[in-house]
Design an enzyme around this catalytic site. Sequence first.
Site, mmCIF file in Angstrom:
data_model
loop_
_atom_site.group_PDB
_atom_site.id
_atom_site.type_symbol
_atom_site.label_atom_id
_atom_site.label_comp_id
_atom_site.label_asym_id
_atom_site.label_seq_id
_atom_site.Cartn_x
_atom_site.Cartn_y
_atom_site.Cartn_z
ATOM 1 N N GLU A 120 31.230 40.568 35.828
ATOM 2 C CA GLU A 120 31.165 41.423 36.835
ATOM 3 C C GLU A 120 32.316 42.436 36.611
ATOM 4 O O GLU A 120 33.346 42.118 36.035
ATOM 5 C CB GLU A 120 31.684 40.888 38.343
ATOM 6 C CG GLU A 120 31.782 41.754 39.426
ATOM 7 C CD GLU A 120 31.871 41.236 40.606
ATOM 8 O OE1 GLU A 120 32.028 40.049 40.794
ATOM 9 O OE2 GLU A 120 31.630 41.701 41.665
ATOM 10 N N ASN A 180 23.937 37.758 46.247
ATOM 11 C CA ASN A 180 25.098 37.011 45.881
ATOM 12 C C ASN A 180 25.790 36.707 47.226
ATOM 13 O O ASN A 180 26.070 37.461 48.029
ATOM 14 C CB ASN A 180 26.010 37.932 44.897
ATOM 15 C CG ASN A 180 27.331 37.398 44.692
ATOM 16 O OD1 ASN A 180 27.448 36.330 44.056
ATOM 17 N ND2 ASN A 180 28.278 37.968 45.269
ATOM 18 N N GLU A 181 26.233 35.488 47.090
ATOM 19 C CA GLU A 181 27.001 34.863 48.364
ATOM 20 C C GLU A 181 26.379 35.549 49.441
ATOM 21 O O GLU A 181 26.980 36.206 50.326
ATOM 22 C CB GLU A 181 28.500 35.312 47.837
ATOM 23 C CG GLU A 181 29.042 34.644 46.902
ATOM 24 C CD GLU A 181 30.448 34.442 46.845
ATOM 25 O OE1 GLU A 181 31.231 35.028 47.350
ATOM 26 O OE2 GLU A 181 30.912 33.707 46.099
ATOM 27 N N CYS A 235 30.088 40.477 43.932
ATOM 28 C CA CYS A 235 30.142 41.239 45.128
ATOM 29 C C CYS A 235 29.645 42.744 44.847
ATOM 30 O O CYS A 235 29.300 43.720 45.629
ATOM 31 C CB CYS A 235 31.558 41.338 45.692
ATOM 32 S SG CYS A 235 31.927 39.838 46.503
HETATM 33 O O1 AHR Z 1 34.258 36.413 41.214
HETATM 34 C C1 AHR Z 1 34.911 37.404 41.907
HETATM 35 C C2 AHR Z 1 34.212 37.363 43.259
HETATM 36 O O2 AHR Z 1 34.010 36.129 43.737
HETATM 37 C C3 AHR Z 1 32.641 37.766 43.111
HETATM 38 O O3 AHR Z 1 32.374 39.045 43.180
HETATM 39 C C4 AHR Z 1 32.090 36.875 44.201
HETATM 40 O O4 AHR Z 1 30.564 36.364 44.175
HETATM 41 C C5 AHR Z 1 32.867 35.841 44.825
HETATM 42 O O5 AHR Z 1 33.369 35.919 46.040
#
Ligand code: AHR
Length: 629
Positions: free
Chosen positions: A26, A351-352, A220
């Site tokens: 990321e 994601n999440e 995120c």
């Molecule tokens: O790895 C950092 C963050 O942690 C990522 O963006 C998210 O998916 C998680 O909350």
Amino acid sequence: MTRTITVHADKPGAAINPQMWGLFFEDINFGADGGLYAELVENRSFSFPDPLTGWQKISPSKARGTLSIESKDAFAAYHPRYVRLQSEGADAFGIANEGFRGMGLKAGEGCDLTLRLRCVSGTPALRVAFYAENGTLLEQIKLENLPATWDQRTAVLRPAASDVKAKLYLLLDGAGTVDIDLVSLFPQATWKRRPGGLRADMVQVLADMKPGFLRFPGGCIVEGSELDKRYPWKATIAPVEERPLLINRWNYEFLHRPAPDYYQSFGLGFYEYFLLCEDIGAAPMPIINCGMACQFNSGELAPMEEIDSFIQDALDLVEFANGPASSEWGGKRAAMGHPAPFHLTMLGIGNEQWGAQYIERLTAFVTAFRAKCPEIKLIASAGPEPADERFQYLWPQFRALGVDIVDEHCYARPPWFYANTHRYDQYDRSGPKVLFGEYAAQSDKMVSPNNVNDLECALAEAAYMTGLERNADVVAMAAYAPLFAHRDAWQWMPDLIWVDNLSVVRTPNYYVQQLFATNRGDVVLPAELTEAEDERFFVNAVREAGSGDVILKIVHPGDGTEQVTIVLNGATAVVASQTVLSGASLADRNSFDEPEKVAPQRAAVTLIGNSIGLRLKAHSLTVLRIKTA
Ligand code: AHR
């Protein structure tokens, strides 16, 4: 006391997915811009909200000049701003770029400079120079006969010495007015020497892990704090200079770690991600926005009437990766230089995410994909925690929907990892597989800036990974998170790999990942302990199909040495070797001064018939490889 581990090589169990141990990338901690993407100039087109972010006016005492940001007759509509330097000529006047917390330059190594410019009045030359952090001049060249209309100029600069925090200067020599835009500087020695490419040392450290997959671009980042800040994959495959600029959500996410100059240039875009996967032998695992912004932020929702456009984005992504050159999106890939497909087989939907609104949107994606791209394995997100109410709500929905893989995340203190090594022993074998897509042991607490990458956390992760591996019939894949952090520009601790502008530090956690990935094996073998596993001892055994080797991973986080006897049943041991990751203290970690303080060491092993006596070091992960006849 001597423990005995009996391994049954003739009783193979679950097959291990060749893609089991992977990477999660990321753009956080300056992982892409200022990291993997090797561009050295920050804000190269003056398009940050403050157009001079990253730039500073250089005006020696005798210099007389003005610097302004202009937009009239820009060289292209997609870059409406440029800088105008006007000098009276008494002394060099201009601007300097500080890079991403400085520019990393290596002595004698060529750097490719490109810029757009036009000379509006006078006949000045443009002096381009590198200065070290201490003010030493490292290199300079002169661009003369500047064009009267916008044109591109290129040059190669070769610094006389290395510097981790150098700057690039653009100075007018002589009276006149010059407009400048799109100032770009790349080391020539990028990964595979691709112009405008990726930092070679950072890619190498990924390749060295032999990763099974690469999950990208987040995290995120995929969701955005609001929907208009979600990751726009289609915009990232435009010609590089036409890609938009977007604020990075890690710019403002943590009040205690603000990064006001953190933006996404998308120079590392989806084409480059796919290429990276191909280069390092990792299966691509893109994550796509599912019509929901980050639920830790606005949680903004795309109305269901608009969800089709999000689904179409995902379908187009599959065509971009796999479609023939004659298809619309496959044609774009071919035009970028890759007519062959990228062999995309899996896709993450969100994601999440959590809650009924996620299930509603996920259902629409699943329905469309089963009809149009049934070959793609769909990955659903089980939220940010590994066992909370949101998680408990989601799993039955995923079973009912028939998603292929469920993405579980966990950031917790080491005891959680030790206590959960049997987490998957009781999982339903007939449902979706698990991707343990983000995890890291936290020495302090989640998102605490006091977290560190110490041996204690690394061994907790290793112990947990023995449980993932033993349950390879349920757990298909796993990855540590986050991957990279810049020592002067991080937002999140801990991280797998630390970098400055010139070097890379592998953490003990990295070595754990690497030892598991490079000793993966193809099938789980039963490994019986004379005593039940306790919180101080963890083991798993596998067999590698090609070599026939039996491989054991043994984690002994306790103090003092531990004597074990390994007995191999059902195969004849011929020779054995061990690789050990350990340290004098659980608090040991690697640093820029001591990058290899905790690093794997090979040691001799004596075989007595089919038994091996090992003295395990305190605080250790031991990988024992037994060649069999
Ligand atoms: O790895 C950092 C963050 O942690 C990522 O963006 C998210 O998916 C998680 O909350």
